[in-house]
Design a protein around this motif. Structure first.
Motif, PDB file in Angstrom:
ATOM      1  N   GLY A 180      25.896  20.102  15.942  1.00 32.43           N
ATOM      2  CA  GLY A 180      26.466  19.293  14.729  1.00 32.43           C
ATOM      3  C   GLY A 180      25.664  17.905  14.429  1.00 32.43           C
TER       4      GLY A 180
ATOM      5  N   ALA B 107      24.735  16.085  11.045  1.00 34.41           N
ATOM      6  CA  ALA B 107      25.468  14.809  10.662  1.00 34.41           C
ATOM      7  C   ALA B 107      24.439  13.678  10.678  1.00 34.41           C
ATOM      8  CB  ALA B 107      26.292  14.495  11.965  1.00 34.41           C
TER       9      ALA B 107
ATOM     10  N   ILE C 169      30.472  19.878  20.751  1.00 37.28           N
ATOM     11  CA  ILE C 169      30.182  19.017  19.438  1.00 37.28           C
ATOM     12  C   ILE C 169      29.452  17.831  20.002  1.00 37.28           C
ATOM     13  CG2 ILE C 169      31.124  17.582  17.621  1.00 37.28           C
ATOM     14  CD1 ILE C 169      33.128  19.818  17.396  1.00 37.28           C
TER      15      ILE C 169
ATOM     16  N   VAL D  51      29.613  13.081  15.967  1.00 37.06           N
ATOM     17  CA  VAL D  51      29.652  13.972  14.932  1.00 37.06           C
ATOM     18  C   VAL D  51      31.149  13.606  14.436  1.00 37.06           C
ATOM     19  CG1 VAL D  51      29.813  16.492  14.159  1.00 37.06           C
ATOM     20  CG2 VAL D  51      28.000  15.688  15.495  1.00 37.06           C
ATOM     21  N   GLU D  52      32.016  13.485  15.164  1.00 35.04           N
ATOM     22  CA  GLU D  52      33.271  13.172  14.698  1.00 35.04           C
ATOM     23  C   GLU D  52      33.394  11.933  13.904  1.00 35.04           C
ATOM     24  OE1 GLU D  52      36.564  13.906  16.963  1.00 35.04           O
ATOM     25  OE2 GLU D  52      35.683  15.470  17.944  1.00 35.04           O
ATOM     26  N   ARG D  53      32.780  10.848  14.357  1.00 28.92           N
ATOM     27  CA  ARG D  53      32.900   9.589  13.195  1.00 28.92           C
ATOM     28  C   ARG D  53      32.155   9.901  12.156  1.00 28.92           C
ATOM     29  NH1 ARG D  53      31.436   3.413  14.277  1.00 28.92           N
ATOM     30  NH2 ARG D  53      31.813   2.727  12.294  1.00 28.92           N
ATOM     31  N   CYS D  54      31.326  10.770  12.066  1.00 30.23           N
ATOM     32  CA  CYS D  54      30.364  10.797  10.986  1.00 30.23           C
ATOM     33  C   CYS D  54      31.410  11.572   9.902  1.00 30.23           C
ATOM     34  CB  CYS D  54      29.150  11.671  11.142  1.00 30.23           C
ATOM     35  SG  CYS D  54      28.107  12.435   9.751  1.00 30.23           S
ATOM     36  N   ALA D  55      32.006  12.873  10.512  1.00 32.43           N
ATOM     37  CA  ALA D  55      32.996  13.881   9.799  1.00 32.43           C
ATOM     38  C   ALA D  55      34.113  12.958   9.315  1.00 32.43           C
ATOM     39  CB  ALA D  55      33.415  14.917  10.830  1.00 32.43           C
TER      40      ALA D  55
ATOM     41  N   SER E  39      35.283  18.059   8.471  1.00 36.67           N
ATOM     42  CA  SER E  39      35.694  18.610   9.950  1.00 36.67           C
ATOM     43  C   SER E  39      34.551  18.769  10.863  1.00 36.67           C
ATOM     44  CB  SER E  39      36.336  20.251  10.151  1.00 36.67           C
ATOM     45  OG  SER E  39      35.814  21.024  10.726  1.00 36.67           O
ATOM     46  N   PRO E  40      34.763  18.299  12.068  1.00 44.33           N
ATOM     47  CA  PRO E  40      33.592  18.006  13.074  1.00 44.33           C
ATOM     48  C   PRO E  40      33.269  19.423  13.016  1.00 44.33           C
ATOM     49  CG  PRO E  40      35.331  16.638  13.634  1.00 44.33           C
ATOM     50  CD  PRO E  40      35.933  17.294  12.612  1.00 44.33           C
TER      51      PRO E  40
ATOM     52  N   ILE F 173      30.949  21.002  10.682  1.00 42.05           N
ATOM     53  CA  ILE F 173      29.550  20.490  10.559  1.00 42.05           C
ATOM     54  C   ILE F 173      28.792  21.049  11.783  1.00 42.05           C
ATOM     55  CG2 ILE F 173      28.335  18.468  11.024  1.00 42.05           C
ATOM     56  CD1 ILE F 173      30.344  16.749   9.718  1.00 42.05           C
ATOM     57  N   ALA F 174      29.402  21.214  12.982  1.00 38.59           N
ATOM     58  CA  ALA F 174      28.810  21.720  14.210  1.00 38.59           C
ATOM     59  C   ALA F 174      28.456  23.321  13.891  1.00 38.59           C
ATOM     60  CB  ALA F 174      29.887  21.855  15.361  1.00 38.59           C
TER      61      ALA F 174
END
Lengths: 331, 331
Positions: free
Chosen positions: A163, A167, A242, A246-250, A256-257, A260-261
């Motif tokens: 991801g 991202a 992940i 990536v979570e923050r970007c998502a 959803s992270p 993206i992944a």
């Protein structure tokens, strides 16, 4: 037409050829030499404003990534990269320092992976900067992992964490290289790591039944080792590793992270399948081989060509699934 | 910078590599396989409006020439082409039929010379159309002719007749494909013939001491087998074989036919040197081998790096000598 249609048409020209173990249809072609020497050959073309942007990356970074993506094709066969050739077409708007920076970046990665430059070609260009690399590798003892070797019941593994590349690209597009927290993501997008040592171990120890590198996105690339061979897959979404950030970007992009992944391209992580009986040996050999790249089991190969992704027992719908596909010409 | 400066800088990265008999600096790289198998590898990039124009040639013609120019690099080493890979970047303005026509043209020549397609890559393009081919050949028994083997006193030979390619290009630029008498010249420019059988014979029978194909123009390419190795040349201009129709074209453009012949690029004729003692054997073997490509002695290798061209005992000055050199970027 899209690139897959084009490849299908062109593949029609490929015939059974003497000494060709694998032609079109894998990460690289495989040619049998005499005396047990097996050469692996792959070529990749990178275009300005398609694969890279001079506004987003330094020339050195561009060169490094171009070479890494080629090395990754050899890694995905479980082979060792040895030689490369550069073809480059350069428009008159490009500064001398830019072009030399790109070549320096390539050679930096070539030195890291002990790949020798053996030839190339240069041309002026009336539009865009194009870099085509041909890379040649070798599989000692002929141990090569193809895309087509998976069996029903094999475990599906992925190296690294996913991801980060997609991202990073989203962040680059929105904010450029400014924002602090986006930096590791952008670096991940611009400078992926080819998994040469892991690939070699998986091939050399006959641990992977099928393998591919993630260049178009996991959900696109997994097709080549399952659906294309009449098999399917079941992925446990919660187990997909992940990439950090990536979570923050998502969250910023309201995505959803996991989506993206699963769709992030240019990851250059290895996606491979392992026979059930080989799983314990896999972990042992990874430890013994001193491979520090983490690997994670994310699912299982299924008998029928079905695509199943579950998260906590529920079917997961990938948002905005696209995976990358080049348009080839007008129609 | 010009392409030769760029190649010089890049060549600085090339090191002595295991199993590499020839790296950068010849028509192709040479890699040693085990058990006497020797692979020859070369790559070439062709750009729209630099190497070809969609207004001037059919897609099939473009494809044919692109492949032929690559096959010629293998012929110039005296080897046999075996496999090729296509990398292509296609802008959205290109019709589906155009791109498929190009690929068909390539495959037509590939079939003719028994070269098998083993791989490739496709990309969209935000600029022009770019085609990069990598070709792999083999030299049975390791008999290869390099650029660097000429000796003082060797005779200089050329295959076929020269000037047609440049004359055809001049006609295309001025009149398009309309005028009747220009047709053979234009066809010569668009569809040259790689001299594979001749090249193989010269290598296999150890008849040529040095060899190159004429891609940048005789006067440019002869440098690589003479001046670059501390040698010189003396050419008898009256003996240079001139392609039929070049005289008329030269008259139209108020140029000397010999100047056109000596500077015409993309000829893909072989330029080679032969030891004095081997000249009689050369003619015998050509006859015995059933090679129908004519060869002509045009001069002699000299001890000092001098460039001499005589016509009827007088020094000949080449008009408008340029030979083709790509500009690589801005400065």
């Amino acid at each position: 037409m899209d690139e897959f249609e084009f490849i299908k048409i062109v593949s029609g020209y490929a015939k059974d050829l003497p000494n060709v173990i694998q032609g079109i249809g894998d990460d690289a072609a495989v040619i049998k030499g005499r005396g047990g020497r097996t050469f692996i050959i792959s070529t990749d073309i990178s275009a300005s404003n398609v694969h890279f942007r001079l506004e987003w990356a330094s020339p050195r970074e561009i060169g490094r990534k171009v070479l890494v993506s080629n090395i990754s094709d050899i890694a995905a066969m479980g082979a060792t990269p040895l030689y490369y050739l550069i073809s480059i077409a350069v428009p008159s708007s490009i500064q001398r320092g830019t072009i030399l920076g790109i070549v320096e970046g390539m050679q930096e990665e070539a030195d890291r992976y002990k790949v020798g430059l053996i030839g190339g070609d240069t041309s002026s260009s009336k539009g865009g900067l194009f870099i085509s690399i041909t890379i040649i590798g070798e599989a000692a003892g002929g141990e090569i992992v193809y895309r087509g070797g998976a069996n029903c019941g094999d475990a599906i593994y992925v190296s690294g964490a996913l991801g980060g590349s997609a991202a990073g690209l989203r962040c680059l597009k929105k904010w450029g290289r400014q924002k602090g927290w986006t930096r590791p993501l952008i670096e991940r997008h611009l400078l992926p790591t080819p998994r040469v040592a892991l690939g070699r171990l998986l091939a050399g120890k006959r641990l992977a039944s099928a393998m591919i590198d993630i260049s178009d996105g996991l959900l696109k690339d997994i097709e080549h080792i399952t659906i294309c061979h009449g098999l399917g897959y079941k992925i446990d979404g919660a187990s997909v590793p992940i990439f950090k950030g990536v979570e923050r970007c998502a969250a910023e992009f309201k995505e959803s992270p996991l989506s993206i992944a699963l769709t992030s391209g240019e990851e250059y992580e290895l996606l491979f399948t392992v026979r059930k009986d080989d799983e314990a040996r896999l972990l042992r050999e990874i430890r013994r081989g001193g491979i520090r790249t983490p690997i994670t089991k994310i699912g299982m190969v299924k008998d029928n060509p079905t695509r199943e992704i579950f998260v906590n027992g529920k079917i997961f719908k990938v948002s905005k699934y696209k995976g990358y596909s080049h348009r080839i010409g007008k129609n």
